[in-house]
Design an enzyme around this catalytic site. Structure first.
Site, PDB file in Angstrom:
ATOM      1  N   GLU A 116       0.686  -1.252   0.036  1.00 48.27           N
ATOM      2  CA  GLU A 116      -0.017   0.193  -0.030  1.00 48.27           C
ATOM      3  C   GLU A 116       1.006   1.139  -0.074  1.00 48.27           C
ATOM      4  O   GLU A 116       1.977   1.193   0.291  1.00 48.27           O
ATOM      5  CB  GLU A 116      -0.831  -0.071   1.133  1.00 48.27           C
ATOM      6  CG  GLU A 116      -1.702  -1.206   1.452  1.00 48.27           C
ATOM      7  CD  GLU A 116      -2.526  -1.283   2.753  1.00 48.27           C
ATOM      8  OE1 GLU A 116      -2.604  -0.213   3.386  1.00 48.27           O
ATOM      9  OE2 GLU A 116      -2.897  -2.441   2.980  1.00 48.27           O
ATOM     10  N   LYS A 118       2.167   4.636   1.470  1.00 43.38           N
ATOM     11  CA  LYS A 118       2.253   4.934   2.921  1.00 43.38           C
ATOM     12  C   LYS A 118       1.899   6.676   2.826  1.00 43.38           C
ATOM     13  O   LYS A 118       2.493   7.536   2.431  1.00 43.38           O
ATOM     14  CB  LYS A 118       3.579   4.985   3.590  1.00 43.38           C
ATOM     15  CG  LYS A 118       3.571   5.434   5.140  1.00 43.38           C
ATOM     16  CD  LYS A 118       4.868   4.863   5.799  1.00 43.38           C
ATOM     17  CE  LYS A 118       4.576   5.023   7.167  1.00 43.38           C
ATOM     18  NZ  LYS A 118       4.407   6.477   7.860  1.00 43.38           N
ATOM     19  N   ASP A 120       0.868  10.125   4.001  1.00 41.34           N
ATOM     20  CA  ASP A 120       1.539  11.185   4.822  1.00 41.34           C
ATOM     21  C   ASP A 120       0.588  12.044   5.608  1.00 41.34           C
ATOM     22  O   ASP A 120       0.428  13.210   5.409  1.00 41.34           O
ATOM     23  CB  ASP A 120       2.766  11.885   4.292  1.00 41.34           C
ATOM     24  CG  ASP A 120       3.569  12.771   5.256  1.00 41.34           C
ATOM     25  OD1 ASP A 120       3.319  12.435   6.517  1.00 41.34           O
ATOM     26  OD2 ASP A 120       4.177  13.702   5.156  1.00 41.34           O
ATOM     27  N   TYR A 228      -7.586   1.926   5.537  1.00 41.68           N
ATOM     28  CA  TYR A 228      -6.550   0.756   5.138  1.00 41.68           C
ATOM     29  C   TYR A 228      -6.769  -0.424   6.013  1.00 41.68           C
ATOM     30  O   TYR A 228      -5.980  -1.449   5.939  1.00 41.68           O
ATOM     31  CB  TYR A 228      -5.225   1.356   5.044  1.00 41.68           C
ATOM     32  CG  TYR A 228      -4.698   2.189   6.266  1.00 41.68           C
ATOM     33  CD1 TYR A 228      -4.684   1.851   7.514  1.00 41.68           C
ATOM     34  CD2 TYR A 228      -4.321   3.375   5.748  1.00 41.68           C
ATOM     35  CE1 TYR A 228      -4.182   2.670   8.378  1.00 41.68           C
ATOM     36  CE2 TYR A 228      -3.870   4.463   7.054  1.00 41.68           C
ATOM     37  CZ  TYR A 228      -3.784   3.851   8.286  1.00 41.68           C
ATOM     38  OH  TYR A 228      -3.448   4.690   9.248  1.00 41.68           O
ATOM     39  N   LYS A 317      10.447   3.156   3.123  1.00 38.14           N
ATOM     40  CA  LYS A 317      10.492   4.789   2.899  1.00 38.14           C
ATOM     41  C   LYS A 317      11.076   5.094   1.658  1.00 38.14           C
ATOM     42  O   LYS A 317      12.068   4.575   1.235  1.00 38.14           O
ATOM     43  CB  LYS A 317      11.106   5.096   4.256  1.00 38.14           C
ATOM     44  CG  LYS A 317      10.590   4.842   5.592  1.00 38.14           C
ATOM     45  CD  LYS A 317       9.238   5.589   5.882  1.00 38.14           C
ATOM     46  CE  LYS A 317       9.187   6.891   5.744  1.00 38.14           C
ATOM     47  NZ  LYS A 317       9.379   7.300   7.180  1.00 38.14           N
ATOM     48  N   CYS A 411      32.327  25.682  28.485  1.00 32.45           N
ATOM     49  CA  CYS A 411      30.730  25.444  28.429  1.00 32.45           C
ATOM     50  C   CYS A 411      30.174  26.951  28.085  1.00 32.45           C
ATOM     51  O   CYS A 411      30.538  28.133  28.740  1.00 32.45           O
ATOM     52  CB  CYS A 411      30.052  25.002  29.567  1.00 32.45           C
ATOM     53  SG  CYS A 411      28.347  25.374  29.791  1.00 32.45           S
ATOM     54  N   CYS A 414      28.567  28.266  31.513  1.00 32.45           N
ATOM     55  CA  CYS A 414      29.041  28.664  32.835  1.00 32.45           C
ATOM     56  C   CYS A 414      30.715  28.531  32.643  1.00 32.45           C
ATOM     57  O   CYS A 414      31.459  28.784  33.675  1.00 32.45           O
ATOM     58  CB  CYS A 414      28.560  27.411  33.863  1.00 32.45           C
ATOM     59  SG  CYS A 414      29.513  25.917  33.342  1.00 32.45           S
ATOM     60  N   CYS A 429      29.411  19.404  29.724  1.00 30.68           N
ATOM     61  CA  CYS A 429      29.667  20.443  30.447  1.00 30.68           C
ATOM     62  C   CYS A 429      29.935  19.759  31.821  1.00 30.68           C
ATOM     63  O   CYS A 429      28.938  19.003  32.196  1.00 30.68           O
ATOM     64  CB  CYS A 429      28.867  21.505  30.479  1.00 30.68           C
ATOM     65  SG  CYS A 429      28.836  22.645  32.224  1.00 30.68           S
ATOM     66  N   CYS A 434      25.679  23.739  36.445  1.00 28.53           N
ATOM     67  CA  CYS A 434      25.673  24.690  35.287  1.00 28.53           C
ATOM     68  C   CYS A 434      24.387  25.032  35.452  1.00 28.53           C
ATOM     69  O   CYS A 434      23.385  24.519  35.074  1.00 28.53           O
ATOM     70  CB  CYS A 434      26.290  23.886  34.128  1.00 28.53           C
ATOM     71  SG  CYS A 434      25.795  24.845  32.646  1.00 28.53           S
TER      72      CYS A 434
HETATM   73  S1  IVH Z   1      -1.192   0.118   8.490  1.00 28.58           S
HETATM   74  C1  IVH Z   1       0.286  -2.065  10.965  1.00 28.58           C
HETATM   75  N1  IVH Z   1      -1.278   1.430   6.272  1.00 28.58           N
HETATM   76  O1  IVH Z   1       1.644   5.133   9.225  1.00 28.58           O
HETATM   77  C2  IVH Z   1       0.255  -0.524  11.429  1.00 28.58           C
HETATM   78  N2  IVH Z   1      -0.660   2.723   8.113  1.00 28.58           N
HETATM   79  O2  IVH Z   1       3.933   4.521  10.982  1.00 28.58           O
HETATM   80  C3  IVH Z   1       0.083   0.747  11.055  1.00 28.58           C
HETATM   81  N3  IVH Z   1       0.043   4.914   7.422  1.00 28.58           N
HETATM   82  O3  IVH Z   1       0.027   5.678  12.119  1.00 28.58           O
HETATM   83  C4  IVH Z   1      -1.248   0.905  10.230  1.00 28.58           C
HETATM   84  N4  IVH Z   1      -0.455   4.840   5.173  1.00 28.58           N
HETATM   85  O4  IVH Z   1      -0.891   6.771  10.155  1.00 28.58           O
HETATM   86  C5  IVH Z   1      -0.995   1.417   7.786  1.00 28.58           C
HETATM   87  N5  IVH Z   1      -1.178   2.081   4.124  1.00 28.58           N
HETATM   88  C6  IVH Z   1      -1.069   2.595   5.462  1.00 28.58           C
HETATM   89  C7  IVH Z   1      -0.645   3.478   6.018  1.00 28.58           C
HETATM   90  C8  IVH Z   1      -0.389   3.649   7.429  1.00 28.58           C
HETATM   91  C9  IVH Z   1       0.138   5.625   6.287  1.00 28.58           C
HETATM   92  C10 IVH Z   1       0.408   5.635   8.592  1.00 28.58           C
HETATM   93  C11 IVH Z   1      -0.410   5.573   9.666  1.00 28.58           C
HETATM   94  C12 IVH Z   1       0.176   4.973  10.883  1.00 28.58           C
HETATM   95  C13 IVH Z   1       1.609   5.335  10.652  1.00 28.58           C
HETATM   96  C14 IVH Z   1       2.653   4.203  11.152  1.00 28.58           C
END
Ligand code: IVH
Length: 705
Positions: A116, A118, A120, A228, A317, A411, A414, A429, A434
């Site tokens: 999936e 990720k 933000d 998700y 990531k 420092c 101090c 320090c 301090c």
């Molecule tokens: S699954 C398995 N799926 O990432 C536990 N999280 O670092 C995590 N997030 O708090 C939940 N996209 O806010 C999941 N496709 C995705 C996600 C996702 C973003 C975020 C979520 C979670 C954080 C964990």
């Protein structure tokens, strides 16, 4: 009711159905079937009919999305299951290591993975009962979040009612709320035109919007959500895989991302990742990597989690965003522990969704390794909430600039010698008194997450230390005898002194976990502090704990254990605790009347059987123990509860024979919540009782008890 009334009711029902369908087509499926004008016409008609028949208005009517009244604050919500976070892989090697480890644990050489994006944004949990949205909460710390239902209802892609034929009796759906990039730009442009301040980035704005006290303000921000996962469900068809979960969510009417995929082999995952490296910027939402999840739920369950991170998922990531700027200066501040912390002052630069003006330089070796000089052109990077970093200096762009930056020998506060112990990266320090260290420690001690003493900001801390009124944090509790001197100080009116002294007094009954945070022990944040307080209950016992005693706790690894142990090993730190206790600061957690143990599950014996949906066996055992309960393998007359999951066998009959109460997983959660809440109340009511336990305070510490 009259026939005309029935007619109105029927029309209202039809209108709602129609509007729901078009809302869904527009906001979830992105394929509107009618014009905005036609849609507005339907909404207006419904609004009018509901206005004339207010008894027919229901909470899940489309007109009620922005119905909530402003509030003073949000209620806390304990999640039925902890909302986990993710461990990270930053390259192929780390991802492959994760995969290999799982193959070993699952005793297979292949398993399906759901990939999936990720997102933000920020995680939320939406609870539906009988198919109707009853609550929406933020993730908070994963265990306790905030009830932001009224705000979440304003998000058009959040169904107020579930769709389809597979609606469970109860379901908690998890997903990520985000502010679409294009809409964020428009939103900011409009604000600018109206002469209002603009926002820095979509993520923080989405977070801020969800915590608006007035839902009408949230409604003005076009937030969106991707669902998700399912945190919890009851009374529905069981699903076996994450992929089916995503399909179910889609069927129930949630917006599920179109780029979810299932792969069997790691190279496919890596290819998919590479594709996204190229096009992630084209998405209309922030995305900082892929989440790779084991598809089979029974595998997930078998793998369980370590701390708050599931073994069965990992965030792969994308590299952080980078930019170049000029290093204007290298400066140093003194930390709580006396560490001399170098940081870079940069020409402001926009990177990774925020303007960066400073970056940490960590320590002496880091500065040397990068060969940093004032005036250098440097590459900086920032990802998500991570602290900005200097990647490297572009030596080729260097003129005949200054000499390389280095650590000060004295420092900056101090002027005492700065020392660096052998084998350590940090410089310190050497002066335990301090003033800069004390200011930092005091600031931390009084801060919101610690003793929460209002009216004691940085300036007051500094002034009190300069005036010689504070030599350590415990002296805060002696300030009441200095009332006149306080009033004589600059910016300290009589009223504010009274308020401050009152706030100080009140802070004496903070729970032990807060006191532990306040002490500023390295690596001890709120979660660790709660775990320590729950397990040891009295500071004396904690102070006497060995490293082995400490690592026996789920939440505590060797680094934290070492830090706690060495903190209390120092005479000066023990003295501060002693002074605090003498001043009447609470040093015990959950001491109810009569000194009984009030850990949520204290004195309760559990047996666990069958397959649980939200826990691996070791995870639930760890949880029970963390809450002060005991777990055994077999039932006896002493067992209080049998927690029974799917496929529970002969133990159920044993429980019946012995009269042991059987709990479903949900009932177990409820028991924990109820007991925790009851405990919290009794603790706050008897906070001042803490004095009575102080005579025995150091016994545990002295004999290692
Ligand atoms: S699954 C398995 N799926 O990432 C536990 N999280 O670092 C995590 N997030 O708090 C939940 N996209 O806010 C999941 N496709 C995705 C996600 C996702 C973003 C975020 C979520 C979670 C954080 C964990």
């Amino acid at each position: 009711m009259t026939t005309a009334g029935d007619g109105v009711q029927a029309r209202i029902c039809n209108l709602r159905e129609e509007i729901r369908r078009h809302d869904y087509l527009y906001h979830v499926k992105d394929s509107p079937k009618i014009s905005d004008r036609e849609f507005d016409g339907l909404m207006r008609e419904l609004g009018r009919l509901e206005g004339e028949n207010s008894d027919l208005v229901t909470a899940d009517s489309p007109t009620q999305r922005v119905g909530g009244a402003p509030t003073d604050g949000f209620e806390e919500v304990t999640h039925r299951r902890t909302m986990l976070s993710l461990s990270n892989a930053f390259d192929e090697v780390e991802l492959a290591a994760w995969h290999a480890r799982l193959c070993g644990l699952l005793e297979t050489d292949q398993f399906d993975m759901v990939c999936e994006l990720k997102f933000d944004g920020l995680a939320v949990a939406l609870t539906y009962e009988g198919g109707r949205l009853v609550r929406g909460a933020t993730r908070g710390n994963g265990i306790v979040g905030e009830d932001v239902s009224a705000n979440l209802k304003t998000i058009k892609s959040v169904p107020l009612r579930l769709r389809g034929s597979r609606i469970p009796d109860l379901i908690e759906v998890r997903g990520e709320v985000y502010f679409p990039k294009s809409k964020f730009e428009k939103f900011n442009a409009r604000r600018e035109k109206e002469g209002l301040p603009t926002y820095v980035n979509p993520r923080n704005t989405a977070a801020g919007s969800l915590r608006q006290l007035d839902p009408k303000m949230t409604a003005e921000r076009p937030l969106d959500i991707f669902a998700y996962s399912v945190g919890y469900s009851e009374g529905g068809e069981a699903v076996d895989t994450q992929w089916e979960t995503l399909r179910l969510l889609d069927e129930l009417g949630f917006k599920v991302n179109a780029y979810n995929r299932v792969f069997r082999a790691l190279p496919e995952v890596i290819d998919w990742y590479k594709t996204w490296l190229e096009r992630v910027h084209d998405l209309d939402y922030g995305c900082d990597g892929l989440v790779v999840k084991v598809n089979r739920l029974d595998y997930q369950q078998h793998l369980g989690e370590v701390g708050r991170e599931p073994r069965w998922a990992i965030a792969y990531k994308f590299p952080s965003e980078q930019a170049t700027t000029t290093l204007l200066d290298v400066r140093f501040n003194v930390g709580r522990t006396g560490s001399i912390n170098p940081y870079a002052v940069l020409a402001p630069v926009y990177v990774g969704g925020a303007t960066v003006r400073q970056a940490t330089l960590h320590n002496e070796d880091y500065i040397a390794e990068k060969g940093l000089r004032k005036g250098d052109v440097v590459v900086v990077e920032r990802a998500g909430e991570v602290i900005p970093q200097i990647v490297r200096a572009l030596a080729e762009k260097r003129g005949c600039s200054d000499e390389q930056a280095h650590m000060p020998r004295k420092c900056p506060s101090c002027s005492e010698a700065v020392i660096r112990r052998e084998g350590e990266a940090m410089s310190y320090c050497a002066n335990a008194s301090c003033p800069a260290q004390l200011v930092r420690r005091t600031e931390h001690f009084v801060s919101k997450g610690a003793m929460d003493i209002e009216g004691m900001g940085v300036k007051q801390c500094q002034a009190l230390i300069d005036a010689g009124l504070l030599k350590d944090v415990a002296d805060i509790y002696a300030l009441k005898s200095q009332r006149d001197r306080l009033i004589a100080m600059e910016r300290m009116a009589e009223k504010s002194v009274s308020n401050l002294l009152e706030a100080i007094d009140k802070s004496r009954s903070q729970p032990l976990s807060r006191v532990l945070v306040a002490l500023g022990i390295e690596h001890v944040g709120a979660e660790v502090a709660v775990a320590l307080a729950r397990r040891f209950r009295e500071i004396g016992k904690l102070m006497g704990a060995s490293v082995e005693d400490l690592v026996a706790l789920n939440a505590i690894g060797p680094k934290i254990a070492e830090s706690v142990h060495s903190h209390f090993g120092q005479e000066s730190n023990r003295r501060v605790v002693e002074k605090l206790a003498e001043a009447g600061v609470n040093m015990a957690e959950g001491e109810a009347e009569g000194g009984d143990d009030v850990d949520a599950l204290a004195d309760m014996r559990f047996v666990v059987t069958g397959r649980l949906a939200g826990y691996s066996r070791s995870a639930i055992q760890g949880r029970i123990k963390d809450l002060g309960g005991a777990v055994s393998g077999s039932l006896s007359g002493k067992t209080n509860y049998l927690v029974a999951g799917e496929g529970a066998g002969s133990k159920l009959a044993d429980a019946e024979r012995l009269g042991v109460k059987v709990l479903s997983e949900e009932e177990f959660e409820r028991l924990v919540t109820d007991r925790t809440l009851a405990m919290a109340n009794s603790v706050s009511e008897e906070g001042a009782e803490s004095l009575s336990i102080q005579s025995s305070l150091f016994k545990g510490g002295a004999d290692g008890g």
